[in-house]
Design a protein around this motif. Structure first.
Motif, short mmCIF file in Angstrom:
data_model
loop_
_atom_site.label_atom_id
_atom_site.label_comp_id
_atom_site.label_asym_id
_atom_site.label_seq_id
_atom_site.Cartn_x
_atom_site.Cartn_y
_atom_site.Cartn_z
N ALA A 169 8.74 1.75 8.58
CA ALA A 169 7.83 2.87 8.36
C ALA A 169 6.79 3.03 9.45
N GLY A 170 6.66 2.07 10.37
CA GLY A 170 5.63 2.16 11.38
C GLY A 170 6.04 2.88 12.64
N VAL A 171 7.32 3.01 12.89
CA VAL A 171 7.79 3.55 14.18
C VAL A 171 7.44 5.02 14.32
N ILE A 172 7.86 5.83 13.37
CA ILE A 172 7.66 7.28 13.47
C ILE A 172 6.19 7.67 13.42
N PRO A 173 5.38 7.14 12.48
CA PRO A 173 3.94 7.48 12.50
C PRO A 173 3.26 7.08 13.81
N GLY A 195 0.80 -1.21 0.00
CA GLY A 195 0.00 0.00 0.00
C GLY A 195 0.83 1.26 0.00
N ARG A 196 0.14 2.40 0.03
CA ARG A 196 0.80 3.70 0.07
C ARG A 196 1.48 3.89 1.42
N ILE A 197 2.72 4.37 1.39
CA ILE A 197 3.51 4.43 2.60
C ILE A 197 4.44 5.64 2.54
N VAL A 198 4.94 6.06 3.68
CA VAL A 198 5.98 7.10 3.74
C VAL A 198 7.27 6.45 4.21
N THR A 199 8.32 6.57 3.45
CA THR A 199 9.62 6.05 3.87
C THR A 199 10.10 6.89 5.05
N SER A 200 10.18 6.28 6.21
CA SER A 200 10.49 7.07 7.40
C SER A 200 11.39 6.31 8.37
N PRO A 201 12.67 6.18 8.10
CA PRO A 201 13.34 6.61 6.87
C PRO A 201 13.30 5.54 5.77
#
Length: 692
Positions: free
Chosen positions: A516-520, A505-511
């Motif tokens: 990707a789940g930690v920061i959100p 799915g759509r995701i934000v590389t963070s980083p």
């Protein structure tokens, strides 16, 4: 800036016979260099072709030092919006990066007016990019479809994720590829994509080479790209400055500060155009950056230098990063809007994860989704229609209520059906706190007989099942549920994001996508339970976290193929810890110490997912990373400046750990492939799904 393509010249020739059976053709490759105003014979590398793949030289190259001795930029500053970019799952290195590289390749072909001449495209994948497919014989990271859809002109940020499976299936079935979205060619996956998992290119383990050929088999253009983590893409001649504009894909629309990387220790790259291009002077003028603007206003290369800047200018870390963004051509309003868009995608990702009706994740593991169930059990009403009908949405003044444990049938409700319950007289009463709702008391008679006395509120009226023997000196514990809101919600949010990522799915590389789940999760918790100014918190959190991410990217790595999971979840935990502390009003020194604690206790974390899927242990690991980030921030704020290790020392320790780590623990899944074979009976998968 170089065109990133090695275009054909008549100055020298190489001979090879393409695999399509056409006659031999003569062509030459221009090797891109950092200063190459004109083409000359010395710039040609004469290398034989095998299966239309250029085999790189294996000799030691002084321009390509090993990772432990690599050159570093003079400062760590990059754009926050390069570090946090919108893409698709499941992997930033194996999905987002390859799609972006393919898109760049096609864009450059269009700029050179070569696209319409292309009849064949050959793709070679090397090292870790190929290993995750060949080792497990499964397309676990979606690398092939990412590349092919990138060649068709799709971009990770804008592609409709729902169309990816059907478009990929059409390419395989029809054996055609629509280059750039309009030029159709024949493409046979078995013939035109080569997996070289046993060969690693020098620049990075995630290497790929694209080559295109004309009607007569002439090589029109070729280039190597490297997906270095977080969706960043580089080629072998720009590995120091890392061509940050790659995330913009269209170089004509990118601010000059991102094209001309003045922070590189190496010489700047001249912009090379195709022979005969009359716009060379115009383009060079367009890309020129004034001498006075060669550096961002507040450059930093270490945590100590960043801390010194905050003290010198009386600014927070978020303010330092915000003002540096203006160097990349953004206004205050644009910075705010882009930050809120990033958070919007993160938040929507959480919503999608907790509200989906799908029950399992793709892949051979058949892993069950847990986020919807966890969210319903938390009885939250943040999103309309998500809470279960029998679980009311939370309102003002809501008090957490423990969730009942497993119930048993009425016939099993009494532990002992003998002499009755709660006898008095000569009995000795042994009582323990019960379980909500209601209470369970354990009574021990003088004869040692144990009985359960239940006092249940509600309609159930049943005692919980107790595991263990009552005829023992150590009595079994009654089942109970604890309510730790921070931990429960952090876990739910992180799992929701990574389940969306695992499903493409759509995701934000963070980083990165794998982390990707930690920061959100941490930011969502701050907004919902802590902050009284959400927009301010989002800006402070993401800008602060970005600063820490920049330090890791410069001083170590954010690529699991280079450093294992410590480079992904470990870095994300460190970034989130810093962001959390900043939102709590901590000093810059405390913020950096929170980041240090976050990475220190993730050092040595390996990346060896089962079956090569970004699922086990990746999803749970994000949950633990989010909880650990908040714990790290709390510890730093309680320590009052008392610490022994700095963030810079921890980053260096991570770099050395990554260099010493075995390659089988770096994203290839080679270790788990041995420990947990997937050729066992189906009951093994059932066990895994149930356990997880």
């Amino acid at each position: 800036m170089s065109t990133l393509l090695r275009t054909v010249s008549k100055l020298a020739t190489l001979t090879a016979k393409p695999s399509n059976g056409r006659s031999n053709s003569s062509y030459a490759l221009i090797n891109t260099s950092r200063k190459l105003p004109t083409c000359n014979k010395n710039s040609i590398q004469r290398r034989p072709l095998g299966h239309l793949a250029l085999k790189p030289k294996q000799d030691e190259d002084p321009e390509n030092p090993p990772p432990s001795e690599r050159q570093r930029p003079e400062h760590a500053v990059i754009s926050t919006f390069d570090l946090f970019s919108i893409g698709v799952g499941p992997s930033s290195s194996h999905t987002v990066g390859p799609m972006r590289a393919a898109k760049i390749f096609i864009t450059d072909l269009q700029d050179l007016n070569l696209l319409e001449k292309v009849m064949t495209v050959k793709i070679n994948l090397y090292g870790s990019l190929a290993a995750t497919v060949l080792v497990h014989f499964t397309n676990s990271h979606h690398t092939p479809q990412a590349i092919l859809l990138g060649l068709e002109g799709s971009d990770p940020e804008t592609i409709d994720t729902g169309t990816i499976p059907s478009r990929y299936a059409d390419i395989l079935q029809n054996k055609t590829l629509l280059l750039g979205g309009h030029h159709r060619i024949t493409y046979d996956m078995d013939r035109d994509m080569l997996w070289r998992w046993d060969q690693v290119l020098k620049t990075h383990p995630n290497g790929m080479r694209f080559s295109c050929f004309g009607e007569d088999g002439d090589l029109l253009a070729t280039n190597e790209y490297f997906s270095v983590g977080g969706g960043f893409v580089v080629n072998d001649k720009t590995k120091v400055d890392e061509n940050l504009f790659y995330k913009g894909v269209d170089k004509s629309k990118v601010h000059g500060a991102r094209l001309h990387q003045s922070h590189s220790l190496a010489d700047p790259v001249d912009h090379i155009l195709a022979p005969g291009d009359q716009k060379q002077g115009e383009t060079a003028e367009k890309l020129k950056v004034e001498e006075s603007n060669e550096h961002p206003p507040y450059p930093f290369d270490t945590g100590n230098s960043l801390l010194a800047l905050t003290k010198k200018h009386n600014m927070t870390i978020a303010q330092i990063v915000h003002d540096n963004e203006k160097y990349f051509g953004y206004t205050d309003e644009e910075i705010f809007n882009k930050i809120m868009r990033i958070w919007g995608v993160m938040d929507e990702c959480i919503r999608t994860g907790v509200s989906t009706s799908e029950t399992t994740l793709p892949g051979r593991l058949g892993l069950r989704r847990r986020a919807p169930m966890l969210y319903r059990r938390l009885m939250r009403g943040f999103y309309p229609g998500v809470a279960a009908p029998d679980l009311p949405a939370i309102g003002l003044g809501w008090t957490p209520v423990a969730i009942p444990g497993p119930e048993q049938s009425e016939s099993e409700s009494d532990v002992d059906r003998g002499d009755g319950v709660g006898t008095g007289g000569d009995s000795e009463t042994y009582s323990r706190s019960g379980y909500t709702p209601g209470q369970v008391k354990w009574s021990t008679s003088a004869k040692g007989k144990v009985k359960a006395v239940t006092s249940m509120s509600g309609s159930a009226g049943r005692a919980p099942r107790v595991i263990g023997s009552f005829d023992h000196a150590v009595l079994p514990m009654p089942p109970r549920k604890t309510v730790i809101p921070a931990m429960d919600f952090l876990s739910c949010y992180a799992i929701a994001v990574n389940e969306v990522n695992a499903s493409g799915g759509r995701i934000v590389t963070s980083p990165t996508n794998g982390a990707a789940g930690v920061i959100p999760a941490v930011l969502k918790y701050i907004i919902e339970f802590v902050s009284d100014d959400p927009e301010k918190s989002v800006e402070t959190f993401l800008l602060t976290a970005a600063a820490v991410g920049m330090l890791f990217k410069r001083g170590s790595t954010i690529s699991a193929a280079e450093g294992g999971c410590q480079a992904e979840v470990g870095v994300a935990c460190s970034m989130a810890a810093a962001g959390f502390a900043a939102c709590m009003g901590a000093s810059p020194e405390t913020v950096l110490q929170a980041a240090e604690i976050g990475i220190e206790h993730n050092l040595g974390l390996t990346c060896d997912p089962i079956d090569g899927l970004v699922q086990v242990p990746c999803i749970e690991r994000n949950s633990l990373g989010a909880v650990k980030a908040v714990t790290a921030a709390q510890l730093s704020m309680a320590s009052d400046g008392v610490y022994s290790v700095t963030l810079d020392e921890a980053i260096e320790a991570m770099r050395l750990t990554a260099a010493d780590m075995s390659v089988k623990y770096k994203e290839t899944s080679l270790s788990t492939a041995v420990r947990i074979p997937l050729t066992v009976p189906a009951c093994h998968f059932t066990y895994l799904a149930c356990r997880i």
